[in-house]
Design an enzyme around this catalytic site. Structure first.
Site, mmCIF file in Angstrom:
data_model
loop_
_atom_site.group_PDB
_atom_site.id
_atom_site.type_symbol
_atom_site.label_atom_id
_atom_site.label_comp_id
_atom_site.label_asym_id
_atom_site.label_seq_id
_atom_site.Cartn_x
_atom_site.Cartn_y
_atom_site.Cartn_z
ATOM 1 N N LYS A 205 22.249 -20.337 -15.348
ATOM 2 C CA LYS A 205 23.541 -19.688 -15.555
ATOM 3 C C LYS A 205 23.823 -19.542 -17.049
ATOM 4 O O LYS A 205 24.178 -18.477 -17.526
ATOM 5 C CB LYS A 205 24.629 -20.522 -14.872
ATOM 6 C CG LYS A 205 26.014 -19.945 -15.024
ATOM 7 C CD LYS A 205 27.038 -20.778 -14.262
ATOM 8 C CE LYS A 205 28.445 -20.297 -14.611
ATOM 9 N NZ LYS A 205 29.482 -21.075 -13.954
ATOM 10 N N GLU A 211 16.188 -28.534 -20.228
ATOM 11 C CA GLU A 211 15.016 -28.683 -19.360
ATOM 12 C C GLU A 211 14.436 -27.318 -18.997
ATOM 13 O O GLU A 211 13.225 -27.089 -19.062
ATOM 14 C CB GLU A 211 15.406 -29.405 -18.055
ATOM 15 C CG GLU A 211 15.833 -30.849 -18.231
ATOM 16 C CD GLU A 211 17.330 -31.020 -18.410
ATOM 17 O OE1 GLU A 211 17.979 -30.104 -18.970
ATOM 18 O OE2 GLU A 211 17.844 -32.075 -18.000
ATOM 19 N N ARG A 267 26.537 -25.128 -8.861
ATOM 20 C CA ARG A 267 26.156 -25.739 -7.580
ATOM 21 C C ARG A 267 26.567 -24.893 -6.379
ATOM 22 O O ARG A 267 26.303 -25.272 -5.233
ATOM 23 C CB ARG A 267 26.699 -27.162 -7.485
ATOM 24 C CG ARG A 267 28.173 -27.300 -7.738
ATOM 25 C CD ARG A 267 28.574 -28.768 -7.908
ATOM 26 N NE ARG A 267 29.966 -28.926 -8.329
ATOM 27 C CZ ARG A 267 30.381 -28.860 -9.586
ATOM 28 N NH1 ARG A 267 29.524 -28.618 -10.550
ATOM 29 N NH2 ARG A 267 31.651 -29.025 -9.892
HETATM 30 O O1 F6P Z 1 23.957 -30.681 -14.780
HETATM 31 C C1 F6P Z 1 24.937 -29.814 -15.182
HETATM 32 C C2 F6P Z 1 24.671 -28.400 -14.812
HETATM 33 O O2 F6P Z 1 25.542 -27.618 -15.559
HETATM 34 C C3 F6P Z 1 24.846 -28.100 -13.332
HETATM 35 O O3 F6P Z 1 26.162 -27.964 -12.943
HETATM 36 C C4 F6P Z 1 24.057 -26.845 -13.212
HETATM 37 O O4 F6P Z 1 23.796 -26.521 -11.873
HETATM 38 C C5 F6P Z 1 22.834 -27.218 -14.009
HETATM 39 O O5 F6P Z 1 23.345 -27.973 -15.089
HETATM 40 C C6 F6P Z 1 22.006 -26.072 -14.506
HETATM 41 O O6 F6P Z 1 22.724 -25.227 -15.347
HETATM 42 P P1 F6P Z 1 22.186 -23.805 -15.753
HETATM 43 O O7 F6P Z 1 22.088 -22.966 -14.526
HETATM 44 O O8 F6P Z 1 23.186 -23.264 -16.727
HETATM 45 O O9 F6P Z 1 20.834 -23.974 -16.392
#
Ligand code: F6P
Length: 545
Positions: A205, A211, A267
Site C-alpha cells: 500500500k 521488508e 488488513r
Molecule cells: O505492520 C503494519 C502494516 O502497515 C500493516 O498494517 C500492513 O498490512 C503492512 O504493514 C504492510 O504495509 P504495506 O502494504 O504498506 O507494505
C-alpha cells in the site's frame, strides 16, 4: 460515557453473577429447542452458537449494550464513507471494493465506484493476458510462475485465499508468496524458478515497507543478473499500491501499476488490487465470486436486525467471554486443511484492529479489548493443543469451521466431519468423575485403580464453541466468511471504544530497527541503548566477525 459506567454493561455483570457457572449440559437438558433457537443462517452457512454459555436473557442484555454503544449508527457511518478512521482521517470502505450494482459509494463527495470498476477491468485484462500467454517475459516466453512480494495485509489475505481455494486453481500458473525479510524466504523461493518465465508482483500500500522493498530489490537484482537488461523489469514486475511516485522510482512503469486508495486499510485490502495474486492463481471469475460472497455478507450485516445478524452475534458472544467471563484468547479451528492460513490471517485482522488501549475520545480503556487469536486446522490441533482445551484450567472459546462437501476424497471427509462434531460435543459435555468411574468399571478395572485414575479421566466440559457449518467452502462462501469476521471485529471495536482502523503500535519497533541497523552493520554502539539490547548487540558483533 465510559463503557463500564453504562447501565447496560453493569446489567451484564450482574447477570453473570446470577447465572454463575451453569453448565452447558444443563442448558441443553432444560431446552430441547436450544439448537433451533440458537442457530442462524446466511446463504450456504449455518452458524450454530447453541454451545455457548448463554441464556436468552444474556443475548438480550448483550444486544442492549450494542444499542447503547450506537452500533447501528456506526455501521451506517462505515458504509456511508464517513472518516471513521479518526487517527488517520480516512474513510473505512473495503465494502466499496466488493459493492455490486450501479449505486454510488461516496467518499468526500466523489463516487469511488467508477475507479473501483476500472481497476477490476484492468486486473481482468491482465490476468487473461498472463493466462493465455499473450503477456510474455522479456525473452518472449510465457509466464509460468508468479511471486507476490508483500507483508501483513499485502500478503496474508492473498496467501490465505489462494491456499483456501487451491482446488479451483489455474493449473498452468504457480503462485508463490514471499513476505519475510529473512533472506531464507526469497532465496528458497527463487531457487526453483526461471527468471525468463517469472513475474513479480510488488504488493505494498505504502511502497515504503522495509521488508517488501528489500525483497523487491533482491528480486530485481536476481532478474537482471540473469536477463542482463534493465528493460526486462517492465515485463517481469507489476506493482499494487496507492503510491505511484514510489512505484515509478522503483522502475515499474505506471501502466503496470494496479491502484487502490487510502480508504482501504492494509488488513482489509485483499478485495482490492492486492488480490491480483489471487486472481492469477484462481482466475478472475473466482476472484469476483469472492467479492460477491463478501458483498452478500455486507448486505446481511447492514440490513439484518441484531437478533439474526451473524457478525453482531459473534461479536457480542466474544464480548461476553472476554469482558465478563475472563477469556483471554479465541481459538480458530478450521476443519479444512486448505484453510491452514486462516488463523494467521485473522490474527492480523483482529489483533492489529483491536489490540488497543487508547479510546476514540483520547482516554484509556478500563476494560479488556482485543483477544489473542490463535489456531490450527483440525484434526491436527487435536493431537497438539486440544488436551489443554479439554482438561486445562482456562476458558477458551473455539470457532469450528467446516464444510459439508469438498472436492476431495469422500472417505477422508467423513472422518473429518465426525471429528469436528465430536470435538465441539466433547468440549461442551465433558465427562463427570462418575461417568469416568462407570466406564472403568465396565472395563473391569480394580476399585483402587479406578479411584487413582478417575480425576485424570474427568473432563469438566462447559467449554464454549461456535460451529460455522458451510454447505461448501467455495469462493463465494469464503468471501462471506472473511467479511463475517471483518464485521465481527468492527462491532467489537465499536463497543470497546477503540479506533480499529489504525496500527500505531507497529511503529515503535520500526523506529528502533532503524536505529539498530547501522549498529548491526558496524557503527559505534549507541550509548543510550538499554543494557540488554547493548549486550545482545555486542554478542552479535563477536559471532558475526
Ligand atoms: O505492520 C503494519 C502494516 O502497515 C500493516 O498494517 C500492513 O498490512 C503492512 O504493514 C504492510 O504495509 P504495506 O502494504 O504498506 O507494505
Amino acid at each position: 460515557m465510559q463503557l463500564n459506567q453504562l447501565p447496560e454493561w453493569q446489567a451484564l455483570g450482574e447477570h453473570r453473577d446470577e447465572i454463575g457457572e451453569r453448565h452447558l449440559r444443563e442448558l441443553f437438558a432444560a431446552d430441547p429447542e436450544r439448537f433451533e433457537r440458537l442457530t442462524l443462517r446466511h446463504e450456504g452457512l449455518l452458524l450454530d452458537f447453541s454451545k455457548n454459555r448463554i441464556e436468552a436473557r444474556t443475548l438480550e442484555l448483550l444486544r442492549n449494550l450494542a444499542r447503547a454503544c450506537d452500533l447501528e449508527t456506526w455501521i451506517e457511518r462505515m458504509f456511508a464513507g464517513e472518516p471513521i478512521n479518526t487517527t488517520e482521517g480516512r474513510a473505512v470502505l473495503h465494502t466499496a471494493l466488493r459493492h455490486r450494482g450501479d449505486t454510488p459509494v461516496m467518499v468526500d463527495g466523489v463516487d469511488v465506484m467508477p475507479a473501483v470498476r476500472e481497476v477490476l477491468d484492468k486486473m481482468r485484462a491482465f490476468v487473461a493476458a498472463v493466462h493465455s500467454g499473450e503477456w510474455r517475459g522479456h525473452g518472449g516466453q510465457p509466464i509460468t510462475d508468479v511471486v507476490n512480494i508483500g507483508i501483513g495485509g499485502s500478503d496474508l489475505g492473498p496467501v490465505m485465499v489462494s491456499e483456501a481455494l487451491k482446488a479451483y486453481r489455474h493449473r498452468e500458473i504457480r503462485v508463490h508468496f514471499v513476505s519475510n525479510v529473512d533472506g531464507a524466504h526469497i532465496d528458497e523461493t527463487l531457487a526453483g524458478l526461471d527468471p525468463a518465465t517469472t513475474l513479480f508482483i510488488v504488493a505494498s500500500k505504502t511502497f515504503t515497507t522495509q521488508e517488501t522493498m528489500t525483497n523487491a530489490h533482491s528480486a530485481r537484482h536476481w532478474l537482471l543478473a540473469a536477463l542482463g537488461d534493465e528493460s526486462a523489469v517492465a515485463r517481469h514486475f507489476v506493482a499494487l499500491s496507492t503510491n505511484q511516485g514510489a512505484v515509478e522510482s522503483f522502475g515499474i512503469d505506471p501502466a503496470n501499476m494496479f491502484e487502490f486508495w487510502d480508504w482501504v486499510g492494509g488488513r482489509y485490502s485483499l478485495w482490492s488490487a492486492i488480490g491480483l495474486s489471487i486472481a492469477l492463481a484462481l482466475g478472475m471469475d473466482e476472484f469476483e465470486r469472492l467479492l460477491e460472497g463478501a458483498a452478500a455478507m455486507d448486505a446481511h450485516f447492514r440490513e439484518t436486525p441484531f437478533e439474526s445478524n451473524l457478525p453482531v452475534t459473534l461479536a457480542l458472544l466474544g464480548i461476553w467471554y472476554h469482558n465478563f467471563l475472563g477469556a483471554e484468547t479465541q481459538a480458530i479451528v478450521p476443519y479444512a486443511q486448505n484453510l491452514h492460513r486462516l488463523p494467521a490471517y485473522l490474527q492480523q485482522a483482529d489483533m492489529e484492529s483491536n489490540g488497543k488501549t487508547a479510546t476514540r475520545d483520547g482516554g484509556f480503556v478500563a476494560w479488556d479489548t482485543g483477544p489473542v487469536i490463535w489456531g490450527e486446522p483440525g484434526t491436527n490441533g487435536q493431537h497438539a493443543f486440544f488436551q489443554l482445551l479439554h482438561q486445562g484450567t482456562r476458558l477458551i472459546p473455539v470457532d469450528f469451521i467446516v464444510a459439508a462437501r469438498t472436492p476431495y476424497s469422500g472417505e477422508h471427509h467423513e472422518l473429518l466431519l465426525a471429528n469436528c462434531l465430536a470435538q465441539s460435543a466433547a468440549l461442551m459435555r465433558g465427562k463427570t468423575t462418575d461417568e469416568a468411574r462407570a466406564e472403568m468399571q465396565a472395563q473391569g478395572l480394580a476399585a483402587d485403580e479406578i479411584e487413582r485414575l478417575a480425576p485424570h479421566k474427568t473432563y469438566r466440559g462447559n467449554q464454549p464453541s461456535n460451529t460455522l457449518l458451510f454447505e461448501v467452502l467455495d469462493a463465494r462462501a469464503l468471501g462471506g466468511l472473511i467479511a463475517l469476521y471483518e464485521h465481527k471485529i468492527f462491532c467489537q471495536g465499536i463497543v470497546w471504544q477503540v479506533c480499529s482502523f489504525d496500527q500505531w503500535g507497529v511503529e515503535l519497533g520500526k523506529q528502533l530497527a532503524g536505529r539498530l541497523l547501522p549498529q548491526i552493520r558496524g557503527a559505534a554502539p549507541d550509548a543510550s541503548l538499554d543494557a540488554s539490547s547493548a549486550g545482545l548487540l555486542a554478542q552479535l558483533k563477536t559471532w558475526r566477525k
